[in-house]
Write a protein that holds these residues in place. Structure first.
Motif, short mmCIF file in Angstrom:
data_model
loop_
_atom_site.label_atom_id
_atom_site.label_comp_id
_atom_site.label_asym_id
_atom_site.label_seq_id
_atom_site.Cartn_x
_atom_site.Cartn_y
_atom_site.Cartn_z
N THR A 124 -1.01 -5.90 -6.24
CA THR A 124 0.26 -5.88 -5.51
C THR A 124 0.01 -5.50 -4.06
OG1 THR A 124 1.49 -5.25 -7.49
CG2 THR A 124 2.53 -4.79 -5.36
N ARG A 125 0.49 -6.35 -3.16
CA ARG A 125 0.39 -6.06 -1.73
C ARG A 125 1.59 -5.22 -1.32
NH1 ARG A 125 -3.79 -8.25 0.27
NH2 ARG A 125 -4.74 -10.09 -0.63
N LEU A 126 1.31 -4.15 -0.63
CA LEU A 126 2.36 -3.24 -0.17
C LEU A 126 2.70 -3.59 1.28
CD1 LEU A 126 0.77 -0.05 -1.73
CD2 LEU A 126 2.56 -1.50 -2.69
N PRO A 127 3.84 -3.11 1.78
CA PRO A 127 4.24 -3.46 3.14
C PRO A 127 3.19 -3.04 4.18
CG PRO A 127 6.06 -2.44 1.97
CD PRO A 127 4.85 -2.29 1.10
N GLN A 128 2.99 -3.92 5.14
CA GLN A 128 2.09 -3.61 6.25
C GLN A 128 2.71 -2.56 7.17
OE1 GLN A 128 1.38 -7.44 8.15
NE2 GLN A 128 -0.60 -7.58 7.11
N CYS A 129 1.85 -1.81 7.85
CA CYS A 129 2.28 -0.82 8.84
C CYS A 129 1.57 -1.13 10.14
CB CYS A 129 1.91 0.59 8.42
SG CYS A 129 2.17 0.97 6.71
N ARG A 130 2.24 -0.87 11.23
CA ARG A 130 1.64 -1.07 12.56
C ARG A 130 1.74 0.21 13.37
NH1 ARG A 130 3.52 -5.83 10.89
NH2 ARG A 130 2.24 -7.65 11.19
N MET A 131 0.74 0.45 14.18
CA MET A 131 0.77 1.61 15.07
C MET A 131 -0.14 1.36 16.26
SD MET A 131 -1.70 4.49 13.27
CE MET A 131 -1.28 5.71 14.42
N THR A 132 0.08 2.11 17.31
CA THR A 132 -0.80 2.10 18.48
C THR A 132 -1.50 3.44 18.56
OG1 THR A 132 0.69 0.58 19.64
CG2 THR A 132 -0.88 1.83 20.99
N VAL A 133 -2.79 3.40 18.82
CA VAL A 133 -3.56 4.63 18.98
C VAL A 133 -3.29 5.14 20.39
CG1 VAL A 133 -5.85 5.67 18.92
CG2 VAL A 133 -5.32 3.74 17.42
N ASP A 134 -2.42 6.15 20.50
CA ASP A 134 -2.10 6.66 21.84
C ASP A 134 -2.47 8.15 21.94
OD1 ASP A 134 0.20 8.38 21.13
OD2 ASP A 134 1.26 6.50 20.78
N PRO A 135 -2.65 8.63 23.17
CA PRO A 135 -3.11 10.02 23.37
C PRO A 135 -2.18 11.06 22.74
CG PRO A 135 -3.34 8.78 25.40
CD PRO A 135 -2.59 7.90 24.44
N ALA A 136 -0.87 10.87 22.81
CA ALA A 136 0.06 11.85 22.24
C ALA A 136 -0.10 11.92 20.72
CB ALA A 136 1.51 11.50 22.60
N ARG A 137 -0.25 10.78 20.08
CA ARG A 137 -0.44 10.74 18.63
C ARG A 137 -1.75 11.43 18.25
NH1 ARG A 137 1.10 5.71 17.48
NH2 ARG A 137 2.96 6.31 16.36
N LEU A 138 -2.79 11.21 19.06
CA LEU A 138 -4.09 11.85 18.79
C LEU A 138 -4.00 13.37 18.95
CD1 LEU A 138 -6.58 9.38 20.44
CD2 LEU A 138 -6.39 9.94 18.02
N ARG A 139 -3.31 13.85 19.99
CA ARG A 139 -3.14 15.30 20.17
C ARG A 139 -2.42 15.90 18.97
NH1 ARG A 139 -2.19 13.84 25.40
NH2 ARG A 139 0.06 13.87 25.13
#
Length: 136
Positions: A10-25
């Motif tokens: 079963t394939r589950l829904p795809q997710c998208r994100m951008t690797v950004d500095p705030a998310r990394l902090r």
């Protein structure tokens, strides 16, 4: 309750994100790592990519699994190349396996996730194993 093996594949829904500095902090702070912006992305960062979806555990409820009975059993990462800040990523998860142990006391759900860049270039393959404690 044994999980129906028919869900394998079963394939589950795809997710998208951008690797950004705030998310990394935020991630570094959450895991107790150095909060500096040195341009590197921690190897376990991709654990959080699927948590970006509006309902990251909805697929478990769809399988009839009581989230109060779920344990995180295992997580692994196979990187094809380093991540870079600013990259847009797509995570494509699939249920790879389900099985029971302990005379049905425990069910295991194996989820594999391919992470690619926006152009489809492979970035990493993730594997997680969730354990469901069944009522005795």
């Amino acid at each position: 309750m044994a999980i129906d093996p028919a869900v394998i594949g079963t394939r589950l829904p795809q997710c998208r994100m951008t690797v950004d500095p705030a998310r990394l902090r935020f991630f570094r702070k959450a895991v107790g790592a150095d909060a500096g912006d040195d341009g590197t992305v921690p190897p376990t960062f991709l654990f959080s990519v699927e948590l970006e979806s509006p309902d990251p555990f909805g697929w478990l409820r769809d399988l009839g699994i009581d989230l109060r009975r779920v344990l995180h059993g295992e997580q692994s990462f196979m990187y094809h190349r380093p991540l870079a800040i600013g990259e847009r990523l797509t995570a494509s998860p699939v249920i790879a396996d389900v099985y029971s142990r302990g005379e049905g006391a425990l069910d295991f759900v194996v989820k594999e996730t391919a992470v690619t860049r926006g152009d489809g270039e492979p970035v990493a393959d993730l594997r997680s194993v969730l354990i469901v404690r069944n009522p005795t």
